[in-house]
Design an enzyme around this catalytic site. Structure first.
Site, PDB file in Angstrom:
ATOM      1  N   HIS A 107      -5.713   5.612  -2.258  1.00 56.95           N
ATOM      2  CA  HIS A 107      -5.586   6.647  -3.278  1.00 56.95           C
ATOM      3  C   HIS A 107      -4.859   7.879  -2.737  1.00 56.95           C
ATOM      4  O   HIS A 107      -3.905   8.378  -3.343  1.00 56.95           O
ATOM      5  CB  HIS A 107      -6.994   7.023  -3.768  1.00 56.95           C
ATOM      6  CG  HIS A 107      -6.999   8.079  -4.809  1.00 56.95           C
ATOM      7  ND1 HIS A 107      -7.174   9.409  -4.502  1.00 56.95           N
ATOM      8  CD2 HIS A 107      -6.806   8.020  -6.143  1.00 56.95           C
ATOM      9  CE1 HIS A 107      -7.115  10.107  -5.618  1.00 56.95           C
ATOM     10  NE2 HIS A 107      -6.906   9.292  -6.626  1.00 56.95           N
ATOM     11  N   GLY A 143       3.446  -5.231  -9.734  1.00 51.06           N
ATOM     12  CA  GLY A 143       2.623  -4.220  -9.052  1.00 51.06           C
ATOM     13  C   GLY A 143       2.362  -4.733  -7.658  1.00 51.06           C
ATOM     14  O   GLY A 143       1.395  -5.448  -7.401  1.00 51.06           O
ATOM     15  N   CYS A 166       7.101  -1.951  -9.410  1.00 49.71           N
ATOM     16  CA  CYS A 166       6.621  -0.566  -9.537  1.00 49.71           C
ATOM     17  C   CYS A 166       5.538  -0.235  -8.514  1.00 49.71           C
ATOM     18  O   CYS A 166       4.920   0.818  -8.583  1.00 49.71           O
ATOM     19  CB  CYS A 166       6.115  -0.288 -10.946  1.00 49.71           C
ATOM     20  SG  CYS A 166       4.662  -1.253 -11.363  1.00 49.71           S
TER      21      CYS A 166
HETATM   22  C1  PEP Z   1       0.131  -1.906  -7.977  1.00 51.56           C
HETATM   23  O1  PEP Z   1      -0.926  -2.489  -7.906  1.00 51.56           O
HETATM   24  O2  PEP Z   1       1.159  -2.243  -7.362  1.00 51.56           O
HETATM   25  C2  PEP Z   1       0.255  -0.677  -8.790  1.00 51.56           C
HETATM   26  C3  PEP Z   1       1.431  -0.087  -8.925  1.00 51.56           C
HETATM   27  O3  PEP Z   1      -0.854  -0.180  -9.357  1.00 51.56           O
HETATM   28  P1  PEP Z   1      -1.981   0.668  -8.627  1.00 51.56           P
HETATM   29  O4  PEP Z   1      -1.426   1.132  -7.329  1.00 51.56           O
HETATM   30  O5  PEP Z   1      -2.323   1.764  -9.542  1.00 51.56           O
HETATM   31  O6  PEP Z   1      -3.082  -0.331  -8.469  1.00 51.56           O
END
Ligand code: PEP
Ligand code: MG
Length: 851
Positions: free
Chosen positions: A425, A736, A801
């Protein structure tokens, strides 16, 4: 015979010699000779010749010395392929002996002659005969007596008379330099700087220009720009009665080059020579197509250019130099783009610890978000906010951060966490908002009740003590260190404009707030590729409503609370849409497990019980009931969308209404809605059904027809494998890669930091896969996913992303597989734009040269 002549070459304008065979210095000297600069006679030895010398074959000194007058003193310098790979130190004044000393006493003067001989005796003893340097410790001064003492010290230690023959001296110097290059430590050192294991060393043997003696004599360095900024500025020093470059750094007796009120200068002393040097430097810049530093020597008023090296430069200087060379028509814009390392741009985007400042390192962790900042230690987000209210810079120190710390992070100048990795985070938010951040500093001990931080060696820091976080290098430093400011100047802007001309993949930004969106705009992102909406629910007024919603038993109750959240969400989206002015904005529906919004400590639970007018026991029980063993693999993302559909419905309504409003007095907004954590087609179908109904309702109630796109975030391996069926219902798929990496490796993105450095050290992983995309394993899933999705839905838009999005490696991967865009933290957008341009240019160049 033929071979020998090729391996020992007089440096002339037409000699056949390449940097690959003779090294960069030799090649550069040839270029200077071609420019008719006053370079003393120079002979170059090829890598092959030097390698033979190292393996025991004596150097052909007869051929080498055949190019010099018998009375010349000479020096030998290393010439590796890249100057960064180092090499043995130069040895000057070879050929000094009793006879030459006597002659030079007459021509140069006794003092100069003694210095020349003494320095040669010392250099030869230490670097060639490998005697201990301390045998000369007792010698004071540099006069005749000192010389006698040095010769005696050599004789005693080496048990021989100091060699008097120039050819014997040269043979030994060449052998010692050749062997030094092949030593294990030298090899490891240069390999660490990118040299191949078999990288060769060339040597150049050059006639000495003394820099000592009668008339104007001395040595100096000159360049036309500042190494720190790249701005035009004649920079360097000159020292009278000196040789070589070593004496110039910080030497009290070294004088300025240009006229200076602070003291003497070369320009005042010998204006014609100064002017000549400036002209020569300008000529070198044009003809060598690079900012060069000249090493020069003046001998009795006569100027010699001994060498030219590429000006050392920091990142801001590298960008400015490249842009200025292109603007002056010396190199092309494409070349300028290729000359700047994309990752080094982060030094232009953020403040940095001054590289010249002495560092007091307390501990190290992962360099999670670049830039540096100092501040007083605080251990809670509340303390960070209080500190910001007093206008005091602070560093937020936490075991790890959670969404509840967002406000504290915004208030802090930097963040340090004990735990976490590159996608934890703190790291993600830090990069998003441009906040310097070091994570996973697991050598520190935090005592949150005593409010202390203890380092590995037992040093204790209290709340209020000042530390500096260097997020670029992953170091925590004691106290306030000197900084250099970010350099978002016109050169940076030009580079970015040129990059966009050549880049052939779009770059969007991950932006959650209006401030992030504005940063993304400032860096010319092509839209928002990921807006993580959950961050919007942690504002104090919304958190209470969220909690009420979580505690609601029935759907109607939930809807009632969500109705109160709706206007807040709508206004968030209106702001984002307005800032982005019709560019694509991809909004990810709610993702985290709901219990992240619930308090975990007794005081928080009591407050919540008060707010909900429920007994504490009831509240505690509900919180316990919601706990999961593996929350990141639990009830989150689309699983919430399926089981608690009211949240997604509220978000969709807010998005549609915001799009209508923002389109009214601005550019048309076609929002993109992204469903997280999908693993099955049916999940998409269910959510799509609900969202389509919401759209229909909003169209009817507003009387406005609008378009939107619904897509899926592919972050579970199953979603990648089943992309063919998932894509049937999706306008776009965005990988992701944070969660996809976590799930592909079965490796917690929040805990991997604890052992990652050991794993990388032992080469289990080539790099931290949360930092650099694993193109083999995770990449295979991306490739499969993209291929299968396109088979089912040829027009589907495909992107990355995750945090990897902005890395040059990920961009290369995305381009190679025809992805439409990458999305990354706003501050990485420029890095991504430059990397994308470089890849396109390199590809074009390779294509053209293959034709
Ligand atoms: C991911 O999992 O790559 C993503 C972009 O989402 P988060 O980092 O919010 O889990
Ligand atoms: Mg994710």
């Amino acid at each position: 015979m033929q071979q020998k002549q090729l391996d020992i070459t007089l440096v002339t304008p037409t000699a056949s010699m390449s940097a690959e065979a003779y090294g960069g210095r030799a090649k550069c000297l040839q270029r200077l000779v071609r420019l008719d600069l006053p370079v003393p006679q120079t002979v170059a030895l090829s890598f092959k010749a030097v390698h033979e010398i190292a393996s025991g074959i004596p150097a052909d000194v007869t051929t080498i010395l055949g190019h010099f007058d018998h009375s010349d003193l000479i020096c030998v310098r290393p010439s590796s392929q890249s100057p960064d790979w180092g090499g043995p130190g130069a040895v000057l004044n070879i050929g000094m002996n009793k006879a030459r000393y006597a002659v030079l006493c007459d021509t140069l003067g006794a003092d100069a002659a003694a210095i020349l001989y003494l320095s040669f005796v010392q250099a030869y003893s230490i670097h060639v005969a490998r005697l201990d340097a301390d045998i000369f410790d007792h010698i004071k001064g540099q006069d005749h007596a000192a010389l006698e003492q040095a010769l005696r010290a050599y004789e005693e230690e080496a048990e021989e008379v100091f060699p008097q023959e120039r050819d014997a001296q040269l043979t030994q110097v060449l052998a010692s330099m050749a062997r030094a290059w092949e030593g294990t430590s030298a090899r490891l050192l240069r390999q660490a700087k990118g040299a191949s294991s078999g990288a060769g060393l060339g040597l150049v043997v050059q006639q000495m220009a003394f820099g000592l003696g009668q008339g104007e004599c001395g040595s100096g360095l000159l360049q036309l720009v500042s190494s720190a900024t790249g701005q035009p500025q004649v920079t360097g020093r000159y020292k009278r009665q000196s040789q070589g470059r070593e004496g110039l750094n910080g030497d009290q007796e070294a004088i300025f080059l240009t006229s200076d009120l602070r003291g003497a200068s070369l320009q005042q002393a010998v204006p014609e020579i100064f002017e000549t040097l400036i002209e020569q430097a300008k000529l070198m810049r044009i003809r060598l197509r690079e900012e060069m530093q000249i090493e020069f020597t003046i001998q009795d008023g006569q100027l010699y250019v001994l060498d030219g090296v590429r000006v050392q430069r920091r990142a801001p200087a590298a960008a400015r130099i490249a842009v200025a060379l292109a603007e002056d028509g010396i190199i092309t814009k494409k070349e300028a783009l290729l000359r700047v390392d994309p990752r080094s741009l982060s030094e232009l985007l953020h403040r940095q610890v001054d590289p010249d400042a002495a560092r007091v390192v307390l501990c190290e962790g992962m360099a999670a978000s670049p830039g540096a900042a100092a501040g007083k230690i605080v251990f809670t987000s509340e303390a960070a906010q209080a500190s910001a209210a007093r206008n005091e810079a602070c560093v937020l120190v936490r075991r790890e951060t959670s969404p509840e710390d967002i406000r504290g992070m915004h208030a802090a100048s930097a963040v340090l966490t004990e735990r976490g990795g590159m996608t934890s985070h703190a790291a993600v938010i830090g990069r998003g908002i441009g906040l310097p951040c070091v994570v996973g500093a697991n050598e520190i001990l935090l005592n949150l009740s005593d409010k202390t931080l203890t380092t590995r060696n037992g040093q204790v820091f209290q709340e209020g003590d000042v530390i500096t976080v260097d997020g670029t290098n992953g170091q925590i430093l004691a106290g306030q260190h000197a900084m250099i400011e970010a350099a978002l100047n016109d050169a940076f802007q030009s580079l970015m404009t040129w990059a966009d001309k050549y880049s052939d993949i779009r770059v969007r930004a991950n932006a959650d707030t209006p401030a992030d969106a504005q940063t993304a705009r400032n860096f010319n992102a092509h839209g928002i590729g990921l807006c993580r909406t959950e961050h919007m629910f942690f504002e104090a007024d919304r958190l209470t409503l969220m909690r009420e919603m979580i505690f609601a038993d029935e759907s109607d109750e939930r809807r009632a609370v969500l109705d109160r959240l709706l206007p807040m969400q709508r206004s968030d989206f209106i702001k984002l849409f307005k800032i982005m002015q019709g560019m694509p904005v991809c909004i990810r529906l709610f993702d985290p497990p709901l219990h992240e919004f619930l308090p975990s400590d007794r005081a928080g639970i009591r407050k919540l019980a008060d707010a909900l007018d429920l007994p504490i026991s009831h509240v505690s029980r509900r919180i316990e009931d919601m706990a999961e063993y593996n929350p990141m693999l639990g009830l989150r993302g689309v699983r919430l969308g399926v089981t608690v559909p009211e949240i997604y419905e509220m978000q969709a309504q807010a998005i549609f209404e915001a799009a209508i409003e923002a389109s009214q007095d601005g550019d048309l907004v076609v929002p993109e809605i992204m469903i997280p954590l999908v693993s099955a087609k049916r999940e998409v179908e269910l959510v799509k059904g609900n969202i389509d109904s919401v759209a229909a309702r909003v169209r009817t109630s507003s009387g406005v027809n609008f378009a939107f796109k619904l897509g899926v975030m592919v972050e579970t391996p199953r979603a990648a494998l089943r992309a063919n069926e998932i894509a049937q219902h999706s306008a776009f798929l965005s990988f992701g890669t944070n969660d996809l990496t976590q799930m592909t490796y079965g490796l917690s993105r929040d805990d991997a930091g604890r052992f990652m450095s050991r794993y990388v050290q032992k080469q289990v992983f080539f790099e931290d896969p949360f930092h650099v995309l694993d193109t083999d394993g995770v990449g295979e899933l991306l490739q499969l996913g993209a291929e299968r999705a396109r088979k089912a839905h040829p027009d589907v838009t495909i992107s990355i992303c995750g945090e990897h999005g902005g890395n040059p490696e990920s961009i290369a991967f995305s381009r190679a597989h025809g992805f439409d865009y990458v999305s990354c933290s706003p501050f990485r957008v420029p890095i991504a734009r430059l990397a994308a341009a470089q890849l396109a240019i390199q590809e074009e160049t390779a294509y053209l040269s293959a034709q």
